[in-house]
Write an enzyme that holds these catalytic residues in place. Structure first.
Site, mmCIF file in Angstrom:
data_model
loop_
_atom_site.group_PDB
_atom_site.id
_atom_site.type_symbol
_atom_site.label_atom_id
_atom_site.label_comp_id
_atom_site.label_asym_id
_atom_site.label_seq_id
_atom_site.Cartn_x
_atom_site.Cartn_y
_atom_site.Cartn_z
ATOM 1 N N SER A 10 0.836 -1.200 0.000
ATOM 2 C CA SER A 10 0.000 0.000 0.000
ATOM 3 C C SER A 10 0.867 1.245 0.000
ATOM 4 O O SER A 10 1.964 1.257 0.571
ATOM 5 C CB SER A 10 -0.860 -0.022 1.271
ATOM 6 O OG SER A 10 -1.458 1.234 1.472
ATOM 7 N N TYR A 47 -2.094 -1.412 10.828
ATOM 8 C CA TYR A 47 -2.288 -1.949 9.469
ATOM 9 C C TYR A 47 -1.115 -1.544 8.587
ATOM 10 O O TYR A 47 -0.516 -2.381 7.886
ATOM 11 C CB TYR A 47 -3.608 -1.426 8.871
ATOM 12 C CG TYR A 47 -3.680 -1.596 7.366
ATOM 13 C CD1 TYR A 47 -3.930 -2.841 6.804
ATOM 14 C CD2 TYR A 47 -3.464 -0.513 6.503
ATOM 15 C CE1 TYR A 47 -3.968 -3.009 5.417
ATOM 16 C CE2 TYR A 47 -3.499 -0.671 5.128
ATOM 17 C CZ TYR A 47 -3.750 -1.920 4.593
ATOM 18 O OH TYR A 47 -3.778 -2.068 3.226
ATOM 19 N N LYS A 82 2.059 -3.848 6.549
ATOM 20 C CA LYS A 82 2.484 -3.796 5.138
ATOM 21 C C LYS A 82 3.982 -3.505 5.076
ATOM 22 O O LYS A 82 4.726 -4.124 4.308
ATOM 23 C CB LYS A 82 1.707 -2.709 4.379
ATOM 24 C CG LYS A 82 0.242 -3.019 4.210
ATOM 25 C CD LYS A 82 0.030 -4.223 3.305
ATOM 26 C CE LYS A 82 -1.408 -4.657 3.246
ATOM 27 N NZ LYS A 82 -1.613 -5.989 2.695
#
Ligand code: NAD
Ligand code: UD1
Length: 359
Positions: A124, A149, A153
């Site tokens: 992302s 989150y 990543k």
């Protein structure tokens, strides 16, 4: 190629399945349906006219993953499976780290044991953090993430790049030999890892049969706008209009999910021809503000999307968009669909499926 999609029943995975099949690849799916429904894959089969082998499994369950991989022996794994809600990750960091990190580690262990080589990962733009000014380029240092989150990543990218380095060192040493005594260094093949940094995936397949179906109240802008337009929600709250932008609202790089899907086809084909790690931004390079998106969607659905201005959302950055030159130069990929197609297709999906797959 035979390509296995973990999390393939989800939003981006199901659209990618179509693009891969249309490009002539064989697709299988591994999903635990924690945030999706097998109905999405049934619809992909309807759109493409092809059967898809569907495996219900947790991508962190090594025994199950091993038996599925032994059966499929894919030429490439595209790893979509993961938890992705930013706000929820702040409340449930343990679940987010456990799920997102464990699935990647499990897949790496299985790939090492089976000698599988090619891996494409859903990363992302969030890994750029707030340290740089857009447009973001791949060689910029990764920034400080603002939530668990994002850190998952960031960490998964690092784990995959480290594994690719080790695999190339030990696979060349053990080539021709019977294999080492040490399982941890017993790489049979040098890995090929492609890290795809998505910007803001939105829209739906042109058929309107599949699309984004968030559980509960949507966190992201486009599904929220769609649900207001279809009457499921009263109005959108615009998170802040006092940013230093032309209309005061934040700007993002919204990318049609089918353009994103086509980027995965190129990435999987690239992985098969290379080793090591390569990073690509998948974005359009063109930013739109929140209010521009509201107006474009209103035009697409033929009625005004009601909104009010609220306070800024904690953790939001003002501007984010890609420099996607590398994907064009190396993969021959760029976005083909603009904001009008994005809004048209999102509305087509939402108006045909007001309650998503739940109907
Ligand atoms: P999604 O939730 O629709 O799809 C993820 C899929 O993974 C779901 O089908 C879910 O059931 C499955 N899954 C989750 N944990 C699993 C596990 N342990 N084992 C097996 N299946 C599991 O999300 P999406 O929007 O399609 O996103 C796909 C990937 O892209 C995710 O990794 C996400 O973090 C990443 N990503 C998404 C966006 C976005 O805006 N949608 C942006 C950047 C990156
Ligand atoms: C968010 C995540 C990002 C993740 C991405 C996945 C945060 C801080 N970031 O990015 O880590 O990779 O989703 O797509 O959550 N907006 C509103 N009202 C709403 C919803 C959104 O005004 O109800 C605005 C936001 O302030 C933002 C823009 O719309 O300016 C886009 O928001 P969103 O769709 O949540 O995406 P990101 O914030 O870019």
């Amino acid at each position: 190629m035979k390509i296995l999609l973990t999390g393939g029943a989800g939003y981006i995975g199901s659209h990618t399945a179509i693009a891969l099949i249309e490009a002539g690849h064989d697709v299988s799916v591994l999903d635990n349906y924690s945030n999706s429904s097998p109905e999405a894959i049934k619809r992909v089969e309807k759109i493409t006219g092809k059967n898809i082998a569907l495996h219900e499994a947790d991508a962190a369950d090594k025994d199950k993953v091993m038996s599925i991989l032994k059966k499929e022996m894919p030429d490439c794994i595209i790893h979509f499976a993961g938890l992705k809600a930013v706000g929820e990750s702040v409340d449930k960091p343990v679940e987010y780290y456990r799920n997102n990190i464990d699935t990647t580690l499990t897949l790496l262990e299985c790939m090492r044991e089976l000698g599988l080589k090619n891996f494409v990962f859903s990363s992302s733009a969030t890994v750029y953090g707030d340290d740089h000014k857009p447009p973001f380029t791949e060689e910029m240092t990764k920034g400080m993430c603002t939530n668990p989150y994002g850190w998952t990543k960031w960490m998964q990218e690092q784990m995959l790049a480290d594994a690719a380095i080790a695999s190339s060192k030990f696979a060349s040493q053990s080539r021709g030999a019977k294999g080492s005594e040490d399982e941890a260094t017993d790489w049979k093949e040098p890995l090929s890892v492609v890290l795809l940094r998505y910007f803001n995936p939105v829209g739906a397949h042109e058929s309107g049969l599949i699309g984004e179906d968030p559980q509960g109240i949507p966190n992201n802008l486009m599904p929220f706008i769609s649900q207001v337009a279809v009457g499921r929600r009263d109005h959108l709250t615009v998170f802040g209009d006092d940013y230093d932008t032309p209309d005061g609202t934040c700007r993002r790089d919204y990318i049609h999910v089918m353009d994103l899907a086509e980027g995965h086809v190129k990435a999987a084909e690239y992985a098969a021809e290379h080793t090591g790690t390569e990073v690509f931004n998948l974005g359009s390079g063109t930013p739109y503000s929140v209010l521009e998106m509201v107006h474009a969607f209103s035009a697409a659905c033929g009625s005004e999307v009601a909104y009010e201005i609220g306070p800024r959302r904690a953790g939001d950055i003002q501007d984010s968009w890609a420099n996607a030159d590398k994907a064009l130069k190396v993969l021959g990929w760029k976005t083909r669909r603009g904001i009008d197609e994005i809004c048209r297709d999102a509305w087509n999906w939402q108006s045909q499926n007001p309650q998503g797959y739940g109907e």
